[in-house]
Design an enzyme around this catalytic site. Sequence first.
Site, PDB file in Angstrom:
ATOM      1  N   ASP A 101     -32.203  31.945  35.878  1.00 28.02           N
ATOM      2  CA  ASP A 101     -33.054  32.461  34.800  1.00 28.02           C
ATOM      3  C   ASP A 101     -33.675  33.777  35.232  1.00 28.02           C
ATOM      4  OD1 ASP A 101     -33.432  31.346  32.318  1.00 28.02           O
ATOM      5  OD2 ASP A 101     -34.680  29.715  33.077  1.00 28.02           O
ATOM      6  N   GLU A 200     -32.642  25.678  22.278  1.00 28.23           N
ATOM      7  CA  GLU A 200     -33.744  24.789  22.683  1.00 28.23           C
ATOM      8  C   GLU A 200     -34.702  24.559  21.510  1.00 28.23           C
ATOM      9  OE1 GLU A 200     -35.838  25.818  26.299  1.00 28.23           O
ATOM     10  OE2 GLU A 200     -37.316  24.227  25.971  1.00 28.23           O
TER      11      GLU A 200
HETATM   12  O1  KIV Z   1     -36.094  27.077  32.590  1.00 27.79           O
HETATM   13  C1  KIV Z   1     -35.376  26.138  32.225  1.00 27.79           C
HETATM   14  O2  KIV Z   1     -35.326  25.076  32.859  1.00 27.79           O
HETATM   15  C2  KIV Z   1     -34.577  26.310  31.025  1.00 27.79           C
HETATM   16  C3  KIV Z   1     -33.773  25.143  30.542  1.00 27.79           C
HETATM   17  C4  KIV Z   1     -34.630  24.069  30.065  1.00 27.79           C
HETATM   18  C5  KIV Z   1     -32.778  25.517  29.522  1.00 27.79           C
HETATM   19  O3  KIV Z   1     -34.582  27.363  30.462  1.00 27.79           O
END
Ligand code: KIV
Length: 301
Positions: A101, A200
């Site tokens: 991320d 989501e």
């Molecule tokens: O940060 C995270 O864990 C996420 C997932 C829930 C898709 O973005």
Amino acid sequence: MSVSNFCSADAQNTAAVRAKVTFQTLQEKKQQGKPITALTAYDYATARLVDEAGVDLLLVGDSLAQVVLGYDTTLPVTMDEMLHHTRAVRRAVKHAIVAADMPYGSYHVGVQEGVRNAARFLKEAGAEAVKIEGGASRAELVERLTDAEVPVIGHLGLTPQSVHRMGGYKVQGKSVAAADTLLRDALALEAAGAVLMVLEGMPREVAQHITQRLNIPTIGIGAGPDCDGQILVFHDLVNLSFAKPAKFVRQYGDAAALFRSAIDGYVRDVERRNFPTEEESYHLPKEVRGAFETAPLRRKA
Ligand code: KIV
């Protein structure tokens, strides 16, 4: 050292027959109607278990801000922290795709800075893709990342980095206009080059429609069963989140209960001098013992 350096025969056999998962594999799964499995992971031990279980994609989610680092939101986690955890996951994973991320602030100031930060995940931490939150306004960034050979995962709907704009963690896309915006966002990100889309916190019907309209696979979390795959936060799956689970979470185990009972047992044994035992202790070799006991330094004055 108490760490075991060998895997079980089962794990070794699975490792031998499993092929590396790629985004092409996920695309084929969508075409064949085979569900894609994904989970978050943040450290070596859990990433190893998740990979050995055969999960297709491990996401080093910025949710680590909450479930690992104890923050209230995902906003404070930094590039350096995300890189640190991605490296640990990378070292554990042999087969699954490792995606990371992009943390809040790392791609919001400018496209160039976004590309530079994304490249760090591939170059310095071994990630195979990055995930960014947001809709059509991110299309230019997705295009530039794709040009820079960075596979991009989009993330639409309830995007936790927008918590303040959304006024809390609320299901998105509940009106016709809002659902249409989500569909337009999804199509714009796909056209820009996104290889996968996380959906989501949105109504099942909306996620189902987006999934049908996109050529790339969708991965749902709180978006119903019609997505091409599902993802959950690892800590939610095993009851380690210290929070009331959301409606869409299913707990498959109780790691909190397991850990508590192990810790209680350890504390009890230490307090009662039941740990360690004679068998759990190292000893001087017999030939040294006599000399040790009579050595001048140990004679009482
Ligand atoms: O940060 C995270 O864990 C996420 C997932 C829930 C898709 O973005």
